[in-house]
Scaffold this motif. Structure first.
Motif, PDB file in Angstrom:
ATOM      1  N   GLN A   1       0.831  -1.203   0.000  1.00 23.74           N
ATOM      2  CA  GLN A   1       0.000   0.000   0.000  1.00 23.74           C
ATOM      3  C   GLN A   1       0.868   1.256   0.000  1.00 23.74           C
ATOM      4  O   GLN A   1       0.531   2.243  -0.645  1.00 23.74           O
TER       5      GLN A   1
ATOM      6  N   ASP B   1       1.672   2.275  -3.356  1.00 21.95           N
ATOM      7  CA  ASP B   1       0.464   2.381  -4.197  1.00 21.95           C
ATOM      8  C   ASP B   1       0.234   1.174  -5.095  1.00 21.95           C
ATOM      9  O   ASP B   1      -0.295   1.303  -6.199  1.00 21.95           O
ATOM     10  N   ALA B   2       0.644   0.000  -4.642  1.00 18.27           N
ATOM     11  CA  ALA B   2       0.406  -1.225  -5.399  1.00 18.27           C
ATOM     12  C   ALA B   2      -0.959  -1.790  -5.008  1.00 18.27           C
ATOM     13  O   ALA B   2      -1.343  -1.767  -3.848  1.00 18.27           O
ATOM     14  N   VAL B   3      -1.671  -2.281  -5.988  1.00 22.47           N
ATOM     15  CA  VAL B   3      -2.954  -2.942  -5.755  1.00 22.47           C
ATOM     16  C   VAL B   3      -2.708  -4.438  -5.883  1.00 22.47           C
ATOM     17  O   VAL B   3      -2.202  -4.900  -6.903  1.00 22.47           O
ATOM     18  N   VAL B   4      -3.053  -5.179  -4.852  1.00 22.05           N
ATOM     19  CA  VAL B   4      -2.841  -6.622  -4.848  1.00 22.05           C
ATOM     20  C   VAL B   4      -4.183  -7.304  -5.055  1.00 22.05           C
ATOM     21  O   VAL B   4      -5.154  -7.034  -4.340  1.00 22.05           O
ATOM     22  N   LEU B   5      -4.221  -8.199  -6.037  1.00 20.00           N
ATOM     23  CA  LEU B   5      -5.413  -8.988  -6.326  1.00 20.00           C
ATOM     24  C   LEU B   5      -5.016 -10.452  -6.405  1.00 20.00           C
ATOM     25  O   LEU B   5      -3.950 -10.774  -6.926  1.00 20.00           O
TER      26      LEU B   5
ATOM     27  N   PHE C   1      -6.158  -8.330   0.902  1.00 21.72           N
ATOM     28  CA  PHE C   1      -6.335  -7.965  -0.504  1.00 21.72           C
ATOM     29  C   PHE C   1      -7.582  -8.631  -1.065  1.00 21.72           C
ATOM     30  O   PHE C   1      -8.170  -9.514  -0.449  1.00 21.72           O
ATOM     31  N   THR C   2      -7.985  -8.196  -2.248  1.00 17.55           N
ATOM     32  CA  THR C   2      -9.175  -8.715  -2.908  1.00 17.55           C
ATOM     33  C   THR C   2      -8.859 -10.037  -3.589  1.00 17.55           C
ATOM     34  O   THR C   2      -7.824 -10.180  -4.238  1.00 17.55           O
TER      35      THR C   2
ATOM     36  N   TRP D   1       3.180  -8.969 -12.076  1.00 20.21           N
ATOM     37  CA  TRP D   1       3.258  -7.548 -11.728  1.00 20.21           C
ATOM     38  C   TRP D   1       2.878  -6.773 -12.982  1.00 20.21           C
ATOM     39  O   TRP D   1       3.561  -6.842 -13.997  1.00 20.21           O
TER      40      TRP D   1
END
Length: 101
Positions: free
Chosen positions: A4, A7-11, A32-33, A68
């Motif tokens: 976070q 600013d990384a979004v983890v899915l 995470f989602t 990534w």
């Protein structure tokens, strides 16, 4: 938390159904989602579902991997086989920090 900060979004993506995901997320307190891909179409695109060796036999299944994707939508790095899931996030974060654009 470290992802976070950059600013990384983890899915996560799994072929399991939503109810199964909810239980898994609660059990392991995932931060995470987790997305459902019951047709395995997204997973197949990223080669995260297919033939693999398990106990000496070739089977079809989930291939634990990490992709990534940069802000431009392009794949920056693909770890095709994740052997030690517990250690893997640290390794990914290190690569992301070392290759900041």
């Amino acid at each position: 938390g470290e992802f976070q900060k950059i600013d990384a979004v983890v899915l996560g993506v799994s072929p399991d159904k939503e109810a199964s995901h909810r239980k898994f997320i609660e059990k392991y307190d995932l931060p995470f989602t987790l997305l459902c891909d019951p047709e395995k179409s997204v997973m197949a695109e990223y080669r995260a579902f297919g033939e693999k060796k398990m106990y000496g036999k070739t089977v079809m299944g989930v291939i634990r991997s990490t992709v990534w994707i940069g802000p431009d939508g392009k794949v920056k790095r693909h770890w095709r086989k994740v052997a030690k899931a517990a250690d893997h996030p640290e390794k990914v974060l290190a690569v992301m920090l070392a290759t900041k654009d």
